[in-house]
Design a protein around this motif. Structure first.
Motif, PDB file in Angstrom:
ATOM      1  N   ILE A 126       0.851  -1.190   0.000  1.00 27.92           N
ATOM      2  CA  ILE A 126       0.000   0.000   0.000  1.00 27.92           C
ATOM      3  C   ILE A 126       0.890   1.244   0.000  1.00 27.92           C
ATOM      4  O   ILE A 126       1.865   1.317   0.741  1.00 27.92           O
ATOM      5  N   ARG A 127       0.526   2.218  -0.812  1.00 30.74           N
ATOM      6  CA  ARG A 127       1.346   3.422  -0.946  1.00 30.74           C
ATOM      7  C   ARG A 127       0.690   4.668  -0.352  1.00 30.74           C
ATOM      8  O   ARG A 127       1.375   5.638  -0.042  1.00 30.74           O
ATOM      9  N   ARG A 128      -0.634   4.631  -0.237  1.00 28.35           N
ATOM     10  CA  ARG A 128      -1.350   5.795   0.291  1.00 28.35           C
ATOM     11  C   ARG A 128      -2.327   5.339   1.366  1.00 28.35           C
ATOM     12  O   ARG A 128      -3.131   4.438   1.129  1.00 28.35           O
ATOM     13  N   VAL A 129      -2.249   5.959   2.536  1.00 24.60           N
ATOM     14  CA  VAL A 129      -3.083   5.574   3.674  1.00 24.60           C
ATOM     15  C   VAL A 129      -3.849   6.789   4.174  1.00 24.60           C
ATOM     16  O   VAL A 129      -3.260   7.831   4.478  1.00 24.60           O
ATOM     17  N   TYR A 130      -5.162   6.649   4.274  1.00 24.27           N
ATOM     18  CA  TYR A 130      -6.038   7.675   4.853  1.00 24.27           C
ATOM     19  C   TYR A 130      -6.558   7.098   6.160  1.00 24.27           C
ATOM     20  O   TYR A 130      -7.437   6.237   6.169  1.00 24.27           O
TER      21      TYR A 130
END
Length: 302
Positions: A126-130
């Protein structure tokens, strides 16, 4: 309006809104973590907030830590974490569930939940975490660099920011507690909590398996009315799964009640529950493959 903070890479430098502010605890922070290179990277990774457009490399992360004291303020008890990461449609969610080996304050458990969630996200490419939390304390300390005096929290924050620096984007938001019911439930099951008692209640019940008095929130009452602690039930069910003795009968001597899979869901961790589902499915297949003699009286006399 919900609070939020964003971390991203330097690919859109023209959209920079500001740098992270270093507070008075900077020296303590650096001396505790002893990693100047990582700190320099973190100083440069705060950019404009990315949108929550999910793709195969993005997740919405809901995380929660929980603790329940065993004997009032004695400092003993149980702590656990839960993380649920939602992905694009038709892609299974990522879940993290863990019982901690030690009792910690719930604020510390929140830190550990976020840290483990970020580590798991990176392991899944995973490269983007919200990320979403209901802890104003954690949010303020991660995003606003509030003054910290607890070495453990300083170190945990550093580890979280290290993980964030390895992502293309990391956004932390404040969210209402009802949005975190799923990770909270994971954390509860991890430590064996089935329900929460009323405020001020410290009642205990006796488990018929271990014969010990356990906290009421950790007791399970089967539909057959027999009562056991969640830890004993987990051990009992795990043993039955390993020996392929399914469906599972109530452990009370003489009771023939079959424990439903929904009842097991309330106290079994994810791995054990999946094992139970597989065992039940295999039992159904074996049963369906049986061939019965059409002329039992002729060829199979009693």
């Amino acid at each position: 309006m919900e609070g939020q903070a964003a971390f991203s890479d330097g690919s859109s430098s023209s959209l920079v809104r500001g740098e992270m502010k270093l507070e008075e605890d900077e020296e303590d922070f650096r001396s505790c973590c002893e990693d100047e290179e990582v700190w320099k990277e973190i100083e440069e990774i705060v950019k404009e907030e990315p949108k929550e457009d999910l793709d195969e490399f993005s997740v919405k992360m809901f995380f929660k830590g929980m603790s329940i004291a065993e004997d009032g303020d004695s400092g003993s008890g149980f702590s656990g974490i839960g993380v649920v990461m939602e992905r694009i449609e038709h892609v299974p969610v990522i879940q993290v569930q863990k019982k901690l080996d030690f009792y910690v304050d719930e604020s510390v458990a929140d830190y550990l939940a976020l840290m483990d969630g970020l580590a798991e996200a990176m392991q899944n490419n995973i490269r983007r975490v919200y990320a979403f939390t209901d802890s104003e304390l954690l949010y303020d300390q991660i995003t606003n660099e509030e003054k910290l005096e607890v070495p453990l929290l300083i170190a945990l924050r550093q580890r979280i920011l290290e993980h964030a620096s390895n992502l293309e984007a990391f956004v932390l938001k404040l969210s209402p507690c009802f949005d975190l019911e799923r990770p909270l439930r994971l954390a509860q099951v991890a430590v064996g909590v089935v329900s929460f008692p009323a405020n001020g209640s410290e009642s205990r019940d006796n488990c018929s398996i271990c014969c010990e008095d356990k906290m009421s929130p950790m007791m399970i009452t089967m539909k057959c009315s027999h009562k056991f602690c969640s830890h004993c039930m987990k051990t009992y069910v795990d043993g039955k799964i390993q020996s392929s003795q399914v469906p599972i009968i109530c452990p009370q001597l003489g009771c023939k009640y079959c424990i439903s899979i929904n009842e097991c869901r309330t106290f079994l961790p994810l791995i054990s529950y999946e094992s139970l589902e597989n065992a039940l499915a295999e039992a159904d297949i074996l049963h369906s493959d049986r061939i019965y003699c059409p002329y039992p009286k002729l060829f199979c006399p009693a």
